[in-house]
Design an enzyme around this catalytic site. Sequence first.
Site, mmCIF file in Angstrom:
data_model
loop_
_atom_site.group_PDB
_atom_site.id
_atom_site.type_symbol
_atom_site.label_atom_id
_atom_site.label_comp_id
_atom_site.label_asym_id
_atom_site.label_seq_id
_atom_site.Cartn_x
_atom_site.Cartn_y
_atom_site.Cartn_z
ATOM 1 N N ASP A 1 0.843 -1.196 0.000
ATOM 2 C CA ASP A 1 0.000 0.000 0.000
ATOM 3 C C ASP A 1 0.883 1.253 0.000
ATOM 4 O O ASP A 1 2.097 1.176 -0.102
ATOM 5 C CB ASP A 1 -0.915 -0.074 1.228
ATOM 6 C CG ASP A 1 -2.144 0.792 1.107
ATOM 7 O OD1 ASP A 1 -2.398 1.337 0.023
ATOM 8 O OD2 ASP A 1 -2.885 0.907 2.114
ATOM 9 N N HIS A 2 0.260 2.400 0.184
ATOM 10 C CA HIS A 2 0.899 3.721 0.101
ATOM 11 C C HIS A 2 2.390 3.754 0.430
ATOM 12 O O HIS A 2 2.799 3.401 1.533
ATOM 13 C CB HIS A 2 0.208 4.687 1.060
ATOM 14 C CG HIS A 2 -1.187 5.027 0.683
ATOM 15 N ND1 HIS A 2 -1.513 6.107 -0.098
ATOM 16 C CD2 HIS A 2 -2.349 4.390 0.954
ATOM 17 C CE1 HIS A 2 -2.821 6.140 -0.271
ATOM 18 N NE2 HIS A 2 -3.349 5.104 0.357
ATOM 19 N N GLU B 1 -2.794 8.578 6.608
ATOM 20 C CA GLU B 1 -2.479 7.158 6.678
ATOM 21 C C GLU B 1 -0.967 6.998 6.708
ATOM 22 O O GLU B 1 -0.268 7.460 5.801
ATOM 23 C CB GLU B 1 -3.066 6.387 5.488
ATOM 24 C CG GLU B 1 -2.776 4.880 5.584
ATOM 25 C CD GLU B 1 -3.524 4.070 4.536
ATOM 26 O OE1 GLU B 1 -3.736 2.869 4.792
ATOM 27 O OE2 GLU B 1 -3.869 4.620 3.499
ATOM 28 N N HIS C 1 -9.073 9.023 3.906
ATOM 29 C CA HIS C 1 -8.658 7.887 4.725
ATOM 30 C C HIS C 1 -9.187 8.058 6.147
ATOM 31 O O HIS C 1 -9.403 9.170 6.616
ATOM 32 C CB HIS C 1 -7.126 7.791 4.784
ATOM 33 C CG HIS C 1 -6.492 7.387 3.498
ATOM 34 N ND1 HIS C 1 -5.459 8.082 2.928
ATOM 35 C CD2 HIS C 1 -6.753 6.355 2.660
ATOM 36 C CE1 HIS C 1 -5.104 7.492 1.799
ATOM 37 N NE2 HIS C 1 -5.872 6.441 1.628
ATOM 38 N N HIS D 1 -9.798 4.498 -2.896
ATOM 39 C CA HIS D 1 -9.131 4.645 -1.596
ATOM 40 C C HIS D 1 -10.113 5.247 -0.595
ATOM 41 O O HIS D 1 -11.072 5.905 -0.965
ATOM 42 C CB HIS D 1 -7.900 5.546 -1.723
ATOM 43 C CG HIS D 1 -6.701 4.849 -2.257
ATOM 44 N ND1 HIS D 1 -5.587 4.572 -1.485
ATOM 45 C CD2 HIS D 1 -6.440 4.326 -3.482
ATOM 46 C CE1 HIS D 1 -4.687 3.934 -2.226
ATOM 47 N NE2 HIS D 1 -5.186 3.773 -3.448
ATOM 48 N N ASN E 1 -9.708 -0.291 -1.289
ATOM 49 C CA ASN E 1 -8.935 -0.487 -0.073
ATOM 50 C C ASN E 1 -9.830 -0.461 1.156
ATOM 51 O O ASN E 1 -10.731 0.368 1.276
ATOM 52 C CB ASN E 1 -7.870 0.612 0.062
ATOM 53 C CG ASN E 1 -6.782 0.489 -0.971
ATOM 54 O OD1 ASN E 1 -6.858 -0.319 -1.890
ATOM 55 N ND2 ASN E 1 -5.746 1.307 -0.842
#
Length: 340
Positions: free
Chosen positions: A95-96, A169, A212, A249, A271
């Site tokens: 992920d990110h 996040e 997020h 997202h 996600n």
Amino acid sequence: MPIATPEVYNEMLDRAKAGKFAYPAINVTSSQTLNAALRGFAEAESDGIVQISTGGAEFLGGQYSKDMVTGAVALAEYAHVLAEKYPVNIALHTDHCPKDKLDGYVRPLIAISEERVKAGRNPLFQSHMWDGSAETLADNLSIAQELLERARAAKIILEVEITPTGGEEDGVSHEINDELYTTVDDAIRTAEALGLGEKGRYLLAASFGNVHGVYKPGNVVLRPELLKELSEGVAAKFGKAAPFDFVFHGGSGSTEQEIQTALENGVVKMNLDTDTQYAFTRPVAGHMFQNYDGVLKVDGEVGNKKAYDPRTWGKLAEAGMAARVVEATQHLRSAGNKIK
């Protein structure tokens, strides 16, 4: 089934796009949460995606060294062994990853897969995310070009985030404002830089108001219909219908209608982290409150070993999170859609 091969992963994404459904991408931080994700996908008869963020990888690496690459590799290797016992296809994703962590996370992981592929094996991970949303679009796409070339050679799919997702996040944060919407010009510049498949396959995390974390209804204005505008704008310029594989997202807390609109407009991956974290932790909290005199040695007593045994509350946590994964597959229409 084993972890998805590059060919199977491509087939998964193709089937999702054609069938207008998406795979939940479940963030995991331990063998327990991995088991919960795999169980949920298996019970739903859905293929799926398991992903590890930089913070998750650091946690997996242990608090002594906090090494992200070690943590990600360890869980990926474990997943390769464990997934063979589950009757669904699972893709592993990171992920990110912002610019300042590329050299300590994504680039070393790509290098590991490059060596595996050179030796005739499959890559360790099936896809990696480059989060350049904090950079200018020009710098973001320049780095994406470099990563896409390497990913293609290693039989890996790249995910790119071209504009900000609100909230925070793993230390990457953006304000919740009008900049959380990708423009057609942003999408065209992305297609010009990265191509539309001929330079390597990539997933596009476009922004349509995504945030997020935890938020109450009304605090965030999602516009999933914007994805259709981006697709049509790029299609008109390049002559390719449905040009992007979109990623949703900040999926936790979204309404069913918002999810359905996103699916109709090309989302193939969504996600999910905040909701599954809560679903994992809530049964544990309930167990601790209900059995406080067993998990604690109150007033000089000895407690109850069966109450504080991690397997006791760990099974509850796994079941809670697995149920939330099943729910996600139903919302995203992937339930019952595993590759036979």
